[in-house]
Design an enzyme around this catalytic site. Structure first.
Site, mmCIF file in Angstrom:
data_model
loop_
_atom_site.group_PDB
_atom_site.id
_atom_site.type_symbol
_atom_site.label_atom_id
_atom_site.label_comp_id
_atom_site.label_asym_id
_atom_site.label_seq_id
_atom_site.Cartn_x
_atom_site.Cartn_y
_atom_site.Cartn_z
ATOM 1 N N HIS A 193 -9.480 2.150 6.542
ATOM 2 C CA HIS A 193 -8.654 2.894 5.591
ATOM 3 C C HIS A 193 -9.169 4.337 5.563
ATOM 4 O O HIS A 193 -10.375 4.569 5.420
ATOM 5 C CB HIS A 193 -8.798 2.328 4.179
ATOM 6 C CG HIS A 193 -8.031 1.064 3.918
ATOM 7 N ND1 HIS A 193 -8.173 -0.061 4.669
ATOM 8 C CD2 HIS A 193 -7.108 0.780 2.959
ATOM 9 C CE1 HIS A 193 -7.368 -1.008 4.184
ATOM 10 N NE2 HIS A 193 -6.707 -0.530 3.142
ATOM 11 N N GLU A 196 -5.795 7.880 2.437
ATOM 12 C CA GLU A 196 -4.898 7.350 1.387
ATOM 13 C C GLU A 196 -5.060 8.285 0.181
ATOM 14 O O GLU A 196 -4.166 9.054 -0.140
ATOM 15 C CB GLU A 196 -5.258 5.905 1.035
ATOM 16 C CG GLU A 196 -4.377 5.290 -0.066
ATOM 17 C CD GLU A 196 -4.831 3.885 -0.516
ATOM 18 O OE1 GLU A 196 -6.008 3.535 -0.284
ATOM 19 O OE2 GLU A 196 -4.003 3.166 -1.126
ATOM 20 N N ASP A 274 0.377 -3.957 2.220
ATOM 21 C CA ASP A 274 -0.889 -3.681 1.532
ATOM 22 C C ASP A 274 -1.296 -4.807 0.576
ATOM 23 O O ASP A 274 -2.087 -5.670 0.953
ATOM 24 C CB ASP A 274 -0.825 -2.326 0.802
ATOM 25 C CG ASP A 274 -2.182 -1.648 0.667
ATOM 26 O OD1 ASP A 274 -3.167 -2.184 1.210
ATOM 27 O OD2 ASP A 274 -2.252 -0.570 0.035
ATOM 28 N N ASP A 275 -0.776 -4.800 -0.645
ATOM 29 C CA ASP A 275 -1.112 -5.829 -1.649
ATOM 30 C C ASP A 275 0.186 -6.274 -2.330
ATOM 31 O O ASP A 275 0.447 -5.930 -3.486
ATOM 32 C CB ASP A 275 -2.082 -5.254 -2.681
ATOM 33 C CG ASP A 275 -3.365 -4.768 -2.037
ATOM 34 O OD1 ASP A 275 -4.218 -5.614 -1.715
ATOM 35 O OD2 ASP A 275 -3.498 -3.547 -1.826
HETATM 36 N N1 HPA Z 1 -6.934 0.891 -0.374
HETATM 37 C C1 HPA Z 1 -8.242 0.614 -0.408
HETATM 38 N N2 HPA Z 1 -8.703 -0.602 -0.658
HETATM 39 C C2 HPA Z 1 -7.849 -1.585 -0.892
HETATM 40 C C3 HPA Z 1 -6.489 -1.353 -0.879
HETATM 41 C C4 HPA Z 1 -6.016 -0.049 -0.594
HETATM 42 O O1 HPA Z 1 -4.796 0.262 -0.549
HETATM 43 N N3 HPA Z 1 -5.900 -2.547 -1.147
HETATM 44 C C5 HPA Z 1 -6.879 -3.456 -1.303
HETATM 45 N N4 HPA Z 1 -8.068 -2.879 -1.145
HETATM 46 ZN ZN ZN Z 2 -5.040 -1.393 2.123
#
Ligand code: HPA
Ligand code: ZN
Length: 332
Positions: A193, A196, A274-275
């Site tokens: 990641h 973001e 993502d979630d």
């Molecule tokens: N970003 C960082 N960590 C995470 C995310 C995310 O979008 N979703 C679950 N853990």
């Molecule tokens: Zn993520």
């Protein structure tokens, strides 16, 4: 079935703990005697108002505490694979966060066996193939990530790669250089990641210091023209998560999402959830949301689906076969 649902696709950015629906959280919590502090699944859902990544992570780690037994991890993952298959997902590379569980005393073998068992079952019973990517929590120290990797290597055949997630700002990729070098020496694939909430510099670090083959999110790369040029030249995939970006206020609204700009710039972008249990929809809904808000036509959406296959860690023969399935689907 709609065009977008039936479109064969890969999902490359989904945290399996982020697919824990309030109903399952409630049921597993009751089964395991974990007190959540909510009277019903609806009450849990009503608590899902986030203004930032950290807001979300606080609730997400809390919910994951209901998961204790191998069966819990199996049920969680298999439930996701069934929903993904219904959304046209033919290849799924799921993230899991072992430290969220080992820090509560759950053995890493329990976590991995449950998830890998579900991936194996889904790969044989659903029309899809599935693999696991182990993510390190970057808000915890690098030596904890290294210990996690060493213990996970007892189950080396059960996962294909490593990633980096959790709170981004203040936890730059460079802190994890040694852990990722160790992972690469084991033949593991590498993602991270970056970009973001964090700056473009973190994307550079993920590429240069971790050896990342894909960047998860990466939307803030647009702030650095030199970085965009590099990502385009090397065709580094970005796993963009539109509904997540809106929910976590990374973008103001779906119509403000820079996805179309990213596509026009020549970036290899993919669409992911993502979630999904927390952000309002699985991958099919993410495809629909961007198609509607940004007026992307079927040929652009098919291009995004093809990108997801190209960006996956499938072998070339499987990629070629899925890419021609997409062509045949579009033509029919
Ligand atoms: N970003 C960082 N960590 C995470 C995310 C995310 O979008 N979703 C679950 N853990
Ligand atoms: Zn993520």
């Amino acid at each position: 079935m709609s065009f977008l649902t039936g479109l064969p696709k890969a999902e490359l950015h989904v945290h399996i703990e982020g697919t824990l629906e309030p109903e399952m959280m409630f049921d597993i919590g009751r089964r395991n005697g974990v007190e959540l502090g909510y009277a019903s699944p609806d009450e849990i859902r009503a608590a899902y108002e986030f203004n930032s990544l950290q807001d979300f992570l606080d609730i997400y780690y809390l919910g994951a505490a209901v998961l204790q037994h191998e069966q819990d991890f199996f049920d969680l993952a298999y439930g996701y694979f069934e929903r993904a298959a219904a959304d046209g997902v033919r290849r799924s590379e799921i993230f899991f966060d072992p430290q969220t569980h080992t820090d509560r005393g759950i053995p890493i073998g329990v976590v991995i066996s449950g998830l890998a068992g579900a991936a194996e079952r889904a790969s044989s019973e659903l029309d899809m193939s599935c693999d696991l990517i182990l993510c390190f929590l970057r808000h915890l120290p690098a030596n904890a990530a290294m210990e996690t990797l060493e213990s996970a290597l007892d189950h080396r055949e059960s996962f294909i790669g490593v990633g980096l997630d959790s709170s981004e700002v203040g936890f730059p990729p460079r802190l994890f250089t040694d852990v990722f070098a160790r992972a690469r020496s084991e033949g593991l694939r590498v993602v991270a990641h970056a970009g973001e909430e964090g700056p473009p510099e973190y994307v550079h670090q993920a590429l240069d210091l971790l050896g990342a083959e894909r960047i998860d999110h990466g939307v803030r790369s647009l702030e650095d023209p030199g970085l965009v040029e590099r990502l385009v030249a090397d065709q580094i995939p970005l796993t963009v998560c539109p509904l997540s970006n809106v929910k976590l206020a990374v973008v103001e609204s779906m119509s403000d999402h820079p996805l179309a700009t990213m596509i026009d710039a020549g970036l290899l972008v993919t669409i992911n959830s993502d979630d999904p249990a927390y952000f309002g929809g699985y991958v099919g809904k993410n495809y629909e949301a961007v198609a509607n808000a940004l007026a992307l036509d079927d040929s652009v959406m098919a291009r995004l689906a093809k990108n997801s296959i190209s960006a996956s860690f499938l072998d070339d023969i499987s990629k070629t076969s899925l890419l021609s399935e997409i062509d045949a689907y579009v033509a029919s």
